[in-house]
Design an enzyme around this catalytic site. Structure first.
Site, PDB file in Angstrom:
ATOM      1  N   SER A  94      -4.752 -19.356 -33.692  1.00  8.13           N
ATOM      2  CA  SER A  94      -3.881 -18.843 -34.744  1.00  8.13           C
ATOM      3  C   SER A  94      -3.590 -19.882 -35.830  1.00  8.13           C
ATOM      4  CB  SER A  94      -2.604 -18.311 -34.107  1.00  8.13           C
ATOM      5  OG  SER A  94      -1.841 -17.627 -35.049  1.00  8.13           O
ATOM      6  N   ASP A 237      -2.843 -16.984 -42.179  1.00 10.39           N
ATOM      7  CA  ASP A 237      -3.041 -18.074 -41.224  1.00 10.39           C
ATOM      8  C   ASP A 237      -4.486 -18.027 -40.706  1.00 10.39           C
ATOM      9  OD1 ASP A 237      -2.745 -15.796 -39.621  1.00 10.39           O
ATOM     10  OD2 ASP A 237      -1.912 -16.949 -37.960  1.00 10.39           O
TER      11      ASP A 237
HETATM   12 MG    MG Z   1      -2.081 -15.954 -36.200  1.00 10.68          MG
END
Ligand code: MG
Length: 451
Positions: A94, A237
């Site tokens: 992430s 992200d």
């Molecule tokens: Mg993420």
């Protein structure tokens, strides 16, 4: 022993997360799902190594794999939810730095696994022996490169695409060199938006900036939005499930603010419940209530939010970090849906800078204190006892409610730390309460450690 954290298994590559761990975890995941599984990864340099090992593990216990290649986490989730597969595996860490990677699983509907299901996978993982399939029944790999485009097309159908196209917007897009490179420029072109892209080349060492879309990491896009007089800045992200926005005046819009504005917009058409963790600003509750909606709080983390949204048939939900969930599309953080819905919002309701100005103002102070995991429960109990006359919410840690604000103390799920959040409309009050809680919690931790 616990393997899964709040967002799958994460670690530094070739220190905590090796090919051997991925192989063994792949076997365990295969034994859990028993049927075919879709896999995908973000752009991290180690993605190929970790994904190949995981796929080998899956196939060694007879599970067929459909590999979707590099695509956002919500795109993999959408694929799983709309295809006949038993589950999905995403190779991503992430927003973590590029030396990290991770493995996370979703069920056949595309939703994140419950803690109980993760425990079952952990049991398979720590079992002494694994029954491998016979040579003629090992799994096979199939490639499917259609996931990203199907996901983007589905998102376009969920918004008023004609209105967005007719508005001829200019948007600065920051893909953070991550999975958004595959989806976000495509989404903007399908919505007729003129996009100027930053960090839109997939590159797993994240040369543009660290992959968390925070204000400090987004200076380039902020100045570019201001200097080009663009209508909006959109930043994702590393795995493109989260979205941060820059308003047309070049200012960073916090996740609480975008959550509030989108909640208000969604509630104007569809009254119902909005779900958010206890760490979100009271701004969200104020806006939801004044828009005729109801608010429900959960523990921190998107799986908890998604679960509550499912149970209370919520119309919208999300976190203060830019993870937004649109249940009519799917019950997970959805970067492309967030971007598309925000475009629709500014087309219908006007400039984002003006909308932000109308929001109630709150100040939030955040702190972290060290605390060994073994005394976390006791520390919380002591704090609860010391403050027993104050109204409290114990959904996640301890949230003390005051007439002019709140303080939340919650144990970190991944580190030997406590996080402290203090919010008030008065900045001084927020700071003072954060300081008091910080020194008080530190004192208790010291006392508990000395015993
Ligand atoms: Mg993420």
């Amino acid at each position: 022993m616990r393997l899964f954290g709040t967002n799958g298994v994460r670690g530094i590559v070739n220190e905590d997360l090796t090919a051997e761990v991925a192989l063994k975890l792949g076997k365990a995941i295969g034994l859990f799902f028993k049927g075919s599984v879709a896999t995908a990864s973000d752009t991290r340099t180690s993605g190929g190594m970790i994904k190949s090992a995981t796929m080998s593990g899956l196939m060694s216990v007879g599970v067929d794999v459909t590999d979707l290649g590099v695509t956002p986490t919500p795109s993999m989730q959408y694929y799983v939810g709309t295809h006949e597969v038993a589950g999905g595996v995403m190779i991503t860490a992430s927003h973590n730095p590029s030396q990290f990677n991770g493995i996370k699983c979703v069920d056949s509907t595309g939703r994140e696994l419950t803690r109980e299901d993760e425990e079952k996978i952990e049991q398979f993982y720590f079992r002494e022996r694994t029954e491998l399939s016979k040579w003629d029944s090992v799994g096979v790999i199939r490639q499917d490169g259609s996931a990203t485009e199907s996901y983007v097309n589905a998102v376009v159908k969920r918004v008023d695409a004609d209105a967005i196209r007719n508005a001829r917007l200019t948007v600065i897009l920051d893909c953070a060199n991550g999975a958004a490179c595959t989806s976000a420029p495509l989404l903007l072109s399908k919505l007729g938006v003129r996009a100027i892209t930053l960090n839109a080349n997939p590159q797993g060492d994240f040369p543009g900036h660290p992959s968390e879309p925070t204000e400090e990491n987004l200076k380039d896009i902020m100045s570019l939005v201001a200097s080009t007089k663009a209508d909006l800045g959109i930043a994702h992200d590393g795995d493109a499930d989260r979205t941060s926005f820059i308003s047309n005046d070049g200012k960073f819009v916090s996740g609480d603010k975008s959550l509030s504005l989108l909640a208000k917009y969604i509630l104007s058409e569809n009254k119902g419940t909005v779900v958010t963790p206890v760490s979100s600003s009271s701004m969200v509750e104020d806006v939801v209530r004044s828009s005729g909606g109801a608010i429900k709080y959960t523990a921190v983390g998107s799986p908890a939010v998604a679960k509550e949204m499912f149970e209370s048939k919520a119309v919208f939900g999300g976190e203060e970090n830019g993870g937004l969930i649109f249940p009519e599309h799917q019950l997970c953080r959805d970067g492309a849906m967030a971007a598309a819905k925000m475009l629709e919002l500014i087309v219908k309701e006007g400039k984002l800078s003006e909308q932000v100005k109308k929001l109630p103002e709150y100040h939030i102070e955040k702190r972290k204190i060290d605390c060994p995991n073994k005394i976390k429960d006791e520390l919380l109990r002591s704090l609860r006892d010391e403050n027993k006359d104050i109204e409290a919410d114990t959904t996640d840690g301890l949230k003390l409610m005051f007439a002019d604000g709140w303080v939340l103390v919650r144990p970190s799920g991944t580190e030997p730390k406590f996080r402290i959040y203090s919010e008030s409309k008065d900045e001084k009050v927020a700071k003072q309460r954060a300081n008091e809680m910080e020194s008080n919690a530190e004192k208790i931790a010291e006392r508990l450690m000395r015993r």
